[in-house]
Design a protein around this motif. Structure first.
Motif, PDB file in Angstrom:
ATOM      1  N   VAL A 180     171.887  -6.785  92.363  1.00 28.76           N
ATOM      2  CA  VAL A 180     171.879  -5.645  93.280  1.00 28.76           C
ATOM      3  C   VAL A 180     173.039  -5.710  94.262  1.00 28.76           C
ATOM      4  CG1 VAL A 180     170.580  -4.430  95.075  1.00 28.76           C
ATOM      5  CG2 VAL A 180     169.401  -5.341  93.067  1.00 28.76           C
ATOM      6  N   ASP A 181     173.317  -6.897  94.812  1.00 27.87           N
ATOM      7  CA  ASP A 181     174.344  -7.033  95.828  1.00 27.87           C
ATOM      8  C   ASP A 181     175.755  -6.885  95.287  1.00 27.87           C
ATOM      9  OD1 ASP A 181     172.617  -7.436  97.979  1.00 27.87           O
ATOM     10  OD2 ASP A 181     172.473  -9.584  97.611  1.00 27.87           O
ATOM     11  N   GLU A 182     175.993  -7.365  94.053  1.00 26.20           N
ATOM     12  CA  GLU A 182     177.369  -7.456  93.579  1.00 26.20           C
ATOM     13  C   GLU A 182     177.684  -6.630  92.321  1.00 26.20           C
ATOM     14  OE1 GLU A 182     178.442 -11.549  93.136  1.00 26.20           O
ATOM     15  OE2 GLU A 182     177.793 -12.092  95.172  1.00 26.20           O
ATOM     16  N   GLU A 183     176.671  -6.164  91.609  1.00 21.99           N
ATOM     17  CA  GLU A 183     176.937  -5.480  90.345  1.00 21.99           C
ATOM     18  C   GLU A 183     176.471  -4.030  90.309  1.00 21.99           C
ATOM     19  OE1 GLU A 183     175.323  -7.831  87.157  1.00 21.99           O
ATOM     20  OE2 GLU A 183     175.942  -9.701  88.108  1.00 21.99           O
ATOM     21  N   SER A 200     164.085 -11.770  90.512  1.00 20.28           N
ATOM     22  CA  SER A 200     165.547 -11.788  90.602  1.00 20.28           C
ATOM     23  C   SER A 200     166.140 -10.495  91.128  1.00 20.28           C
ATOM     24  CB  SER A 200     166.149 -12.107  89.226  1.00 20.28           C
ATOM     25  OG  SER A 200     165.692 -13.360  88.753  1.00 20.28           O
ATOM     26  N   THR A 201     165.398  -9.389  91.058  1.00 21.17           N
ATOM     27  CA  THR A 201     165.918  -8.119  91.568  1.00 21.17           C
ATOM     28  C   THR A 201     165.683  -8.072  93.069  1.00 21.17           C
ATOM     29  OG1 THR A 201     165.351  -7.077  89.459  1.00 21.17           O
ATOM     30  CG2 THR A 201     165.928  -5.620  91.270  1.00 21.17           C
ATOM     31  N   GLN A 202     166.684  -8.495  93.798  1.00 18.40           N
ATOM     32  CA  GLN A 202     166.558  -8.588  95.252  1.00 18.40           C
ATOM     33  C   GLN A 202     167.879  -8.236  95.905  1.00 18.40           C
ATOM     34  OE1 GLN A 202     166.863 -13.195  96.245  1.00 18.40           O
ATOM     35  NE2 GLN A 202     165.263 -12.863  94.710  1.00 18.40           N
ATOM     36  N   ARG A 203     167.769  -7.794  97.134  1.00 14.80           N
ATOM     37  CA  ARG A 203     168.957  -7.428  97.908  1.00 14.80           C
ATOM     38  C   ARG A 203     168.996  -8.297  99.150  1.00 14.80           C
ATOM     39  NH1 ARG A 203     169.820  -4.067 102.341  1.00 14.80           N
ATOM     40  NH2 ARG A 203     171.963  -3.245 102.484  1.00 14.80           N
ATOM     41  N   ARG A 204     170.112  -8.987  99.316  1.00 14.68           N
ATOM     42  CA  ARG A 204     170.266  -9.884 100.462  1.00 14.68           C
ATOM     43  C   ARG A 204     169.062 -10.797 100.602  1.00 14.68           C
ATOM     44  NH1 ARG A 204     172.982  -5.580 104.818  1.00 14.68           N
ATOM     45  NH2 ARG A 204     174.850  -5.168 103.570  1.00 14.68           N
TER      46      ARG A 204
END
Length: 447
Positions: free
Chosen positions: A440-443, A230-234
């Motif tokens: 990562v992307d939003e928080e 779940s720890t992913q960017r884009r």
């Protein structure tokens, strides 16, 4: 068993395959581009063959050059690793039609999973939950509108051959349908040579759960537990862990069984990963990655099963020698992708010479890498050059070992993603396992 295997890849996965070959008593043959003439995978191989210029499309994506190298070397089999040609159905078919054995799933199975509507039909036949949506391509904006009226917004329009977020367009309201429909088709054509699309309900805050599968040519299918990515960017993974801290034991067993059923229904052979989205207590099939995964190492750590060696054994016709009951994941493991990138600058790639490289050591630490000190990170390929894996009796110990390992590491010459990993490992949302694919992307504010 094979006498020799050609590794149609580079970097850390090529090194990993070469090491597995050596342990099996199999000669490993490397291929290399101009830039990689003295690369680590070339230095470790028994033989190495030049296949073209530094640009990937003229070397590591050059099917003819790779097969010519295999003929010249007289190998028995070709292992594609991940990336490049690993999920190229045409290349797999070409290898199958040659004198070499393909170390991967059959090309027709790869083709089934390369088209998402086909794979959704397979999973539905196997009674695997799929995200509510169409199992046939849609042809018009009207079909998207009709689906949204029934299921509500947001909905996702997806390229049939898509993956990694490409060809995925989210529709938040009716006035976005037409533009997003055209955008998804355009990206599908550009990236996958396939402009067909389908529509499904969009899960807004899911976790990304995947199950590692091994299947032999004799109908035996085993799962090796699940990973949480779940720890992913884009939609690009950065940290992976096993087991998932989000699943209770009952759901975990259901996900494992669903993955095995789906693989069996598809006639899957070799290593693969069945991926799911998990939200509000429900899990849904996402896709199958028909190859070895970057994050396979954490599964090896907790199960003691060497997935890459089993890939080679399966391709050589061997039976899986262990029953499902013998797969007993123990403890916890976390993997950190070490990329030559600057996290504070939108993870911009920063190639260059690694002037100092002292990776971590010690109990519960594993390092898979494709470089040594003094090597250069080339600008032509993916920026990941190493993976650090930390393991412990439980998640808390794996995290503490991960922090220790990252702190002990010294890498100079290029920036890396290590500061990002250290930030995540001290963030309360990650520590409390409250993060989703949006974390990562939003928080998270990257420091």
């Amino acid at each position: 068993m094979f006498d020799s295997v050609l590794v149609a890849n580079r970097g850390e996965i090529a090194v990993r395959i070469i090491q597995a070959c050596r342990e099996l008593g199999v000669d490993a043959v490397a291929v290399y581009s101009d830039t990689d003439e003295s690369a680590k995978h070339v230095r470790l191989a028994d033989e190495a063959y030049h296949i073209g210029p530094s640009v990937a499309r003229e070397s590591y994506l050059n099917q003819e050059a790779i097969i010519d190298a295999a003929r010249e070397a007289g190998v028995d089999a070709i292992h594609p690793g991940y990336g490049f040609l690993a999920e190229n159905t045409g290349f797999a078919a070409n290898v199958e039609d040659s004198d070499f054995k393909w170390i991967g799933p059959p090309s027709d199975v790869m083709d089934d999973f390369g088209e998402k509507t086909k794979s959704r039909k397979i999973m539905r036949r196997a009674d695997v939950p799929i995200v509510p949506g169409t199992t046939d391509p849609i042809e018009s904006v009207a079909e998207v509108r009709e689906f949204a009226e029934e299921h509500g917004y947001p909905v996702a329009i997806k390229a049939d051959g898509g993956g990694g977020g490409r060809g995925l367009k989210v529709v938040q309201s009716e006035d976005e349908i037409e533009s997003q429909f055209e955008n998804a088709k355009r990206e599908g054509e550009a990236y996958f040579d396939n402009d067909t699309v389908y529509v499904e309900r969009f899960l807004e805050n899911p976790r990304h759960i995947e199950v590692q599968i091994l299947a032999d040519e004799h109908g035996n299918v085993r799962h090796l537990g699940e990973r949480d990515c779940s720890t992913q960017r884009r939609q690009q993974k950065l940290i992976e862990e096993t087991p998932s801290p989000a699943l209770d034991e009952a759901t975990r067993g259901e996900v494992w069984d669903a993955a095995r059923r789906g693989a069996s229904e598809a006639g899957y052979v070799n290593a693969g990963t069945v991926e799911f989205l998990y939200e509000d207590g429900d899990f849904f099939f996402l896709e199958v990655n028909a190859r070895i995964q970057v994050e396979h190492a954490i599964t090896e750590v907790v199960t003691g099963i060497d997935i890459v060696k089993w890939q080679i054994r399966i391709a050589a016709g061997e039976h899986l020698s262990f029953p499902q009951s013998a797969v007993e994941p123990r403890g916890s493991a976390i993997e950190f992708r070490i990329n030559a990138e600057e996290p504070s600058k939108e993870f911009a790639p920063m190639p260059g010479e690694v002037t100092t490289y002292r990776p971590p050591r010690g109990i519960g630490t594993r390092v898979d890498d494709g470089i040594d000190q003094g090597d250069r990170i080339a600008p032509f390929y993916d920026s990941m050059f190493a993976k650090f894996i930390a393991a412990g009796e439980d998640r808390e110990e794996a995290i503490s070992r991960g922090l220790r390992a990252l702190e002990e590491t010294t890498i100079e010459g290029v920036p890396t993603t290590i500061p990002f990993h250290q930030q995540v490992l001290t963030d309360e949302r990650f520590l409390n396992a409250e993060h989703t694919t949006k974390f990562v992307d939003e928080e998270l504010t990257i420091e």
